[in-house]
Write a protein that holds these residues in place. Sequence first.
Motif, mmCIF file in Angstrom:
data_model
loop_
_atom_site.group_PDB
_atom_site.id
_atom_site.type_symbol
_atom_site.label_atom_id
_atom_site.label_comp_id
_atom_site.label_asym_id
_atom_site.label_seq_id
_atom_site.Cartn_x
_atom_site.Cartn_y
_atom_site.Cartn_z
ATOM 1 N N ILE A 96 10.670 -1.165 5.377
ATOM 2 C CA ILE A 96 10.298 -0.460 4.457
ATOM 3 C C ILE A 96 11.719 -0.537 3.512
ATOM 4 C CG2 ILE A 96 10.504 2.272 3.784
ATOM 5 C CD1 ILE A 96 9.002 2.637 6.741
ATOM 6 N N GLY A 97 12.779 -0.610 3.920
ATOM 7 C CA GLY A 97 14.053 -0.924 3.009
ATOM 8 C C GLY A 97 13.856 -2.055 2.133
ATOM 9 N N LYS A 98 13.269 -3.116 2.545
ATOM 10 C CA LYS A 98 13.119 -4.176 1.797
ATOM 11 C C LYS A 98 12.008 -4.138 0.699
ATOM 12 C CE LYS A 98 15.268 -8.068 4.418
ATOM 13 N NZ LYS A 98 14.921 -8.056 6.029
ATOM 14 N N GLN A 99 10.780 -3.577 1.321
ATOM 15 C CA GLN A 99 9.768 -4.003 0.389
ATOM 16 C C GLN A 99 8.977 -2.641 0.001
ATOM 17 O OE1 GLN A 99 6.741 -6.738 1.950
ATOM 18 N NE2 GLN A 99 8.385 -8.005 3.226
ATOM 19 N N VAL A 100 9.673 -1.415 0.343
ATOM 20 C CA VAL A 100 9.247 -0.134 -0.250
ATOM 21 C C VAL A 100 10.348 0.273 -1.109
ATOM 22 C CG1 VAL A 100 8.030 2.001 0.088
ATOM 23 C CG2 VAL A 100 7.557 0.202 1.695
ATOM 24 N N ILE A 101 11.389 0.632 -0.557
ATOM 25 C CA ILE A 101 12.536 1.198 -1.118
ATOM 26 C C ILE A 101 13.024 0.332 -2.343
ATOM 27 C CG2 ILE A 101 14.909 2.115 -1.023
ATOM 28 C CD1 ILE A 101 14.256 3.102 1.863
ATOM 29 N N GLY A 102 13.205 -1.096 -1.935
ATOM 30 C CA GLY A 102 13.781 -2.049 -2.679
ATOM 31 C C GLY A 102 12.847 -2.548 -3.892
ATOM 32 N N ASP A 114 0.997 -1.357 -0.050
ATOM 33 C CA ASP A 114 -0.074 0.112 -0.043
ATOM 34 C C ASP A 114 0.718 1.253 -0.087
ATOM 35 O OD1 ASP A 114 -2.084 -1.771 0.543
ATOM 36 O OD2 ASP A 114 -1.740 -1.524 2.611
ATOM 37 N N CYS A 115 1.918 1.305 0.857
ATOM 38 C CA CYS A 115 2.729 2.481 1.133
ATOM 39 C C CYS A 115 3.704 2.631 -0.352
ATOM 40 C CB CYS A 115 3.903 2.156 2.091
ATOM 41 S SG CYS A 115 3.009 1.868 3.777
ATOM 42 N N ARG A 116 4.069 1.643 -0.993
ATOM 43 C CA ARG A 116 4.695 1.574 -2.279
ATOM 44 C C ARG A 116 3.664 2.217 -3.424
ATOM 45 N NH1 ARG A 116 9.606 2.398 -4.327
ATOM 46 N NH2 ARG A 116 8.745 3.563 -6.293
#
Length: 321
Positions: free
Chosen positions: A314-320, A281-283
């Motif tokens: 967030i590092g793994k699943q939004v930024i990544g 959702d955030c992404r």
Amino acid sequence: MFGIEFVPDESVLKIGYMAKLAEDAGFQNIWITDHYNNRDVWSTLAVLSMMTNKIKLGTGVTNPYTRNSAITASSIASINELSGGRAILGIGPGDKATFDKMGIEWDKPLSRVKESVLAIRAFLAKEQVNQAGFKGAQMAFGPSKIPIYIGAQGPKMLELAGAIADGVLINASHPDDFKFAVPMIRQGAEKAGRKPEDVQVCAYASFSADKDQAKAVNASKIVVAFIVAGSPQNVLERHGIGMDEAKAISDALAKYDFKSAMAAVSPRISEAFSVSGAPQDCRARVDELLKTGVTQIVVGSPIGPNKESAIKLIGKQVIGK
Ligand code: F42
């Protein structure tokens, strides 16, 4: 690009630990807030300079009222030296509610921010400064230039940022707020003969991520309640939020009834004033924000129900992604 905000409301060493986690998670910029009742922003940045290696470090944001601009120039130059050239200065008009308590008069914020940014630039350029009330003050050290970002929300402040700043930090989480702000920044840049793309646009968002969507949204509710209570009517109207809905929240906060304030934050209010939910959702929201001209997403309070695991997630699943 992703940045992260830390409010130094807990030990500076704890903030340093989370700063390192953020650096390792792929964030590229840390912003530390400046309020007299929390840990001091400059001491915090000094510790972060020692505890991190490559992430950029900024005030997010300081102001020209509580600190003289010559001192701010010296402080940011010191952080730049300590961090090996990683400093960014975020400066804004400051928080009226805080100034009232400090007995500081909030006179002419637009002019004060402009004067301060221009004076700090001149200090860094080692000029003898004779503007903004200075009488020939001059810096004896430091780099010749450090990026300066302005914290802005109002139309005039946004235009000023477009005209003179390297970037703008906008406290907002919804694409509609950036559809309003970005043209003003661009207009300011164009009027000043600059290229709009030379001004970075940062969405300083209330962000909350967790694998459990409901938990994430719940964690952001108290932050959202305070944002709603402090939002001007035109911003509430932009998101279709009635004055009665906002009043229910502010009345509850005024009585320190946080439970009722959180209960009054409807899903629509959460959606307007935060980026919260499961990582996907955030992404999705991040992608929408980037389409409006935003160049940096600043992951702001609360970050998640559990800050440390949220930074990693967030590092793994939004930024990544
Ligand atoms: N404030 C803090 O104190 N600490 C922080 O850590 C902090 C972080 C932060 C991060 C991002 C961000 O976007 C804002 C942040 N703030 C923080 C808040 C920030 O300091 C400001 O309070 C916030 O950005 C709101 O500012 P604003 O852009 O809405 O500007 C105000 C002053 C405003 O009213 N602006 C008007 C406008 O249209 O932009 C202009 C007002 C004007 O023209 N004033 C005239 C003038 O000369 O200044 C005078 C008018 C008169 O009648 O006297």
